[in-house]
Design a protein around this motif. Structure first.
Motif, PDB file in Angstrom:
ATOM      1  N   ASP A   1      24.524 -41.125 -23.560  1.00 22.58           N
ATOM      2  CA  ASP A   1      24.315 -39.697 -23.031  1.00 22.58           C
ATOM      3  C   ASP A   1      23.443 -39.677 -21.723  1.00 22.58           C
ATOM      4  N   SER A  35      37.481 -36.911 -18.521  1.00 19.97           N
ATOM      5  CA  SER A  35      37.673 -36.641 -20.108  1.00 19.97           C
ATOM      6  C   SER A  35      38.860 -36.665 -20.600  1.00 19.97           C
ATOM      7  N   LYS A  53      28.490 -37.573 -22.012  1.00 15.16           N
ATOM      8  CA  LYS A  53      28.581 -38.758 -23.117  1.00 15.16           C
ATOM      9  C   LYS A  53      29.814 -39.632 -22.818  1.00 15.16           C
ATOM     10  N   ASP A 106      32.418 -42.879 -23.313  1.00 14.48           N
ATOM     11  CA  ASP A 106      33.193 -43.324 -24.578  1.00 14.48           C
ATOM     12  C   ASP A 106      32.440 -44.677 -24.911  1.00 14.48           C
ATOM     13  N   ALA A 141      29.526 -31.035 -21.077  1.00 15.87           N
ATOM     14  CA  ALA A 141      29.001 -29.751 -21.177  1.00 15.87           C
ATOM     15  C   ALA A 141      28.354 -29.310 -19.662  1.00 15.87           C
ATOM     16  N   SER A 144      33.535 -38.907 -23.173  1.00 16.97           N
ATOM     17  CA  SER A 144      34.216 -38.506 -24.585  1.00 16.97           C
ATOM     18  C   SER A 144      33.530 -36.748 -24.578  1.00 16.97           C
ATOM     19  N   ASN A 145      32.537 -36.618 -23.937  1.00 20.15           N
ATOM     20  CA  ASN A 145      32.122 -35.329 -24.268  1.00 20.15           C
ATOM     21  C   ASN A 145      31.511 -34.750 -22.724  1.00 20.15           C
TER      22      ASN A 145
END
Length: 291
Positions: free
Chosen positions: A60, A92, A129, A131, A118, A115-116
């Motif tokens: 992260d 992503s 984040k 992978d 925001a 993978s994420n």
């Protein structure tokens, strides 16, 4: 931008981008200039793990969009913020196959860089984040890895320049170690590759579909076009702005070009200094326009 912010940006431009050679040489992908620079920037943020346990890798990360744009020498604007969001979304959504070896043997796994994601509009911050399957290719690399200063690619305009730069750097490090040279040695390295294989790595051999659903045939199938739009542009940018330089020559079978011979060299201290000065001048010029 005040003096402290300028100092911090200059520091971050010197951060190292580190990847496994296998991630560069055995994966097949094509990303835009912004996507590749964003990947390099994210890699420069990665902090080493204290151990080799996959679940304890730091995946992260957080950064500010304005800081990222300043680092690239790009003017901050609503349009550029939207481009950053679009780039992060594409990283992503866009997947690639990478080699894997586990209890089931050798294979391939489909991964995405992110993978994420925001994005916080009011604060201008981004949280991402990585992978988890990418972790072995980015953390605790003790051998067979590629590393370079982020500033080496920040002024590249061609997406092929960045991809080819990483391929050349990975091949240089790999062959240097194969021949028993230390990482501090600077030999000239020869790399011969099938033209079709290079086109395959650059994903120029695939059909694509446009927004209207129409099929677009493989690009730059004629060698003169490939040479002019890929090799020569990449050679100019890499030789002028990065820490390496290269020359190439076609190898023919009859009248057809079937292979390429690359001669790759690490620049000496004076040549690297000249490139660094040129990079800083180009980035400073962009910052002056912004102010």
């Amino acid at each position: 931008m005040n003096d402290y912010e300028r100092e911090q940006i200059e520091k971050e431009r010197g951060y190292m981008v580190v990847k496994s050679n296998d991630l560069v040489l055995k994966s097949r992908y094509q990303y835009s200039v912004y996507q590749q620079k964003t990947i390099a920037y994210i890699c420069s943020l990665i902090k080493p793990s204290e151990n080799d346990k996959k679940e304890e890798y730091q995946l992260d990360y957080e950064f500010e969009i304005a800081e990222y744009l300043q680092l690239l020498g790009v003017e901050s604007s609503g349009k550029q913020y939207a481009l950053v969001k679009e780039t992060l979304q594409s990283l992503s959504n866009k997947s690639m196959w990478i080699p894997i070896k586990d209890e089931n043997g050798e294979g391939e796994v489909l991964v995405r860089w992110l993978s994420n994601v925001a994005v916080y509009k009011k604060s201008g911050k981004v949280k991402i984040k990585l992978d988890s399957y990418l972790a072995p290719y980015l953390f605790n690399l003790k051998e067979r890895y590629l590393s370079y200063g982020l500033i080496n690619i920040l002024n590249f305009d061609s997406k092929y320049s960045i991809r080819l730069y990483e391929l050349l750097k990975a091949q240089y490090n790999l062959k240097r170690s194969q021949y028993g040279h230390r990482r501090t040695d600077t030999p000239t390295v020869e790399w011969i590759i099938e033209l079709d294989e290079l086109r395959h790595l650059l994903m120029l051999d695939v059909e694509t579909v446009d927004e209207n659903g129409e099929t677009i045939p493989p690009k730059l199938t004629r060698f003169p076009d490939f040479r002019r739009k890929v090799l020569e542009i990449a050679q100019k940018e890499i030789n002028e702005l990065s820490d390496i330089k290269f020359f190439f020559e076609p190898i023919k079978k009859g009248k057809k070009v079937v292979k390429l011979r690359f001669m790759i060299m690490q620049k000496d201290n004076i040549e690297r200094l000249v490139s660094q000065v040129k990079n800083r001048e180009l980035l400073a010029g962009t910052e002056e326009k912004e102010n």
